[in-house]
Design an enzyme around this catalytic site. Sequence first.
Site, mmCIF file in Angstrom:
data_model
loop_
_atom_site.group_PDB
_atom_site.id
_atom_site.type_symbol
_atom_site.label_atom_id
_atom_site.label_comp_id
_atom_site.label_asym_id
_atom_site.label_seq_id
_atom_site.Cartn_x
_atom_site.Cartn_y
_atom_site.Cartn_z
ATOM 1 N N ASP A 31 0.935 -1.367 0.083
ATOM 2 C CA ASP A 31 0.214 -0.131 -0.112
ATOM 3 C C ASP A 31 0.990 1.080 0.152
ATOM 4 O OD1 ASP A 31 -2.714 1.388 0.055
ATOM 5 O OD2 ASP A 31 -2.521 2.218 2.419
ATOM 6 N N SER A 32 0.298 2.313 -0.840
ATOM 7 C CA SER A 32 1.131 3.354 -0.365
ATOM 8 C C SER A 32 0.939 4.323 1.150
ATOM 9 C CB SER A 32 -0.012 4.487 -0.896
ATOM 10 O OG SER A 32 -1.108 5.091 -0.345
ATOM 11 N N CYS B 214 -4.105 -1.131 -2.318
ATOM 12 C CA CYS B 214 -4.362 0.559 -2.905
ATOM 13 C C CYS B 214 -5.018 0.255 -3.781
ATOM 14 C CB CYS B 214 -3.114 0.597 -2.952
ATOM 15 S SG CYS B 214 -2.746 1.955 -3.709
ATOM 16 N N GLU C 132 -2.868 8.860 8.206
ATOM 17 C CA GLU C 132 -1.283 8.692 7.839
ATOM 18 C C GLU C 132 -1.017 9.660 9.527
ATOM 19 O OE1 GLU C 132 1.217 7.063 7.059
ATOM 20 O OE2 GLU C 132 -0.730 5.968 5.270
ATOM 21 N N CYS D 113 -10.270 3.833 -0.679
ATOM 22 C CA CYS D 113 -9.319 3.766 -0.240
ATOM 23 C C CYS D 113 -8.955 3.211 0.475
ATOM 24 C CB CYS D 113 -8.770 5.098 -0.728
ATOM 25 S SG CYS D 113 -7.199 5.569 0.034
ATOM 26 N N HIS E 104 -7.113 3.676 3.268
ATOM 27 C CA HIS E 104 -6.841 4.087 4.348
ATOM 28 C C HIS E 104 -8.550 4.778 4.691
ATOM 29 C CE1 HIS E 104 -3.357 5.258 2.534
ATOM 30 N NE2 HIS E 104 -2.769 5.749 3.577
#
Length: 270
Positions: A10-11, A73, A152, A184, A186
């Site tokens: 994932d990012s 992702c 994040e 997403c 996240h």
Amino acid sequence: MNSQPIGFMDSGVGGLTVAKEVITKLPNESIVYFGDEARLPYGEKSQAQIQTFATQIAHFLIQKQIKLLVVACNTATAQALPLLERELPIPVIGVIDPGSQLAIQTTKNNRIGVIATNGTVNSHAYDRELKRLDRDAAVFSLGCPRFIPMVEDGKYHSRSDQEVVSADVQPVFGHGIDTLILGCTHYPIMRSLIQRAVGDHIQLVDPGAAVCEQVVTTLKQTNLIAPAEHHATYQFFTTGNADKFIQIAEDWLQRKITATHVDVTELENK
């Protein structure tokens, strides 16, 4: 049977929402997780950049002897999944197809919203897949680029965080949707904020659970399921700050972990 680990890329920390599903439902499976925090957000990168990043991380994980790769992702799935499927000698699973199938099963009025990064929205990957599954589906996509840096930075608890989320999802309200895909990985970390913003009448779809089901199916079909007696191990790598990664990962996974920093140049020189 095969006791090698499952790889996740994932990012950043978002893919932990998918990894958590696998850890919970497949407790005998080891995992190796890679978060590319130094180069996020992927949603603002070109397809060529994302394909380069995804290939570098995949090769890193292959060296860790993974038996299956989950591209956890949405942007990387949209931009790099076909390339990885061609290049890698192991099964590769993305998040868009399973998430779309779950949304089609969930909606009652065939009006589906998608919130995602700008990169995922601009790829039209969800639009194509949802229309492929049901040509009568009406799809309304919205880019929410502020959400990834919020997650994040651990900003998904306060009243001010709620205000940002509520403001950013407001444009999706006017379309009469009854289902909203968290496009997403996240975003499920701030699921409670999103649910409050859209109201209880809209069902949120987290592709993580659907991805886990596809992982189970693929492992069984390829005879790669870990033995029942196998003791699972969990490894985490990040190109960002390891301490920061650990803080968010432990909050989400509800378990103690260790994480190793990987310098981006180590990926680029492989």
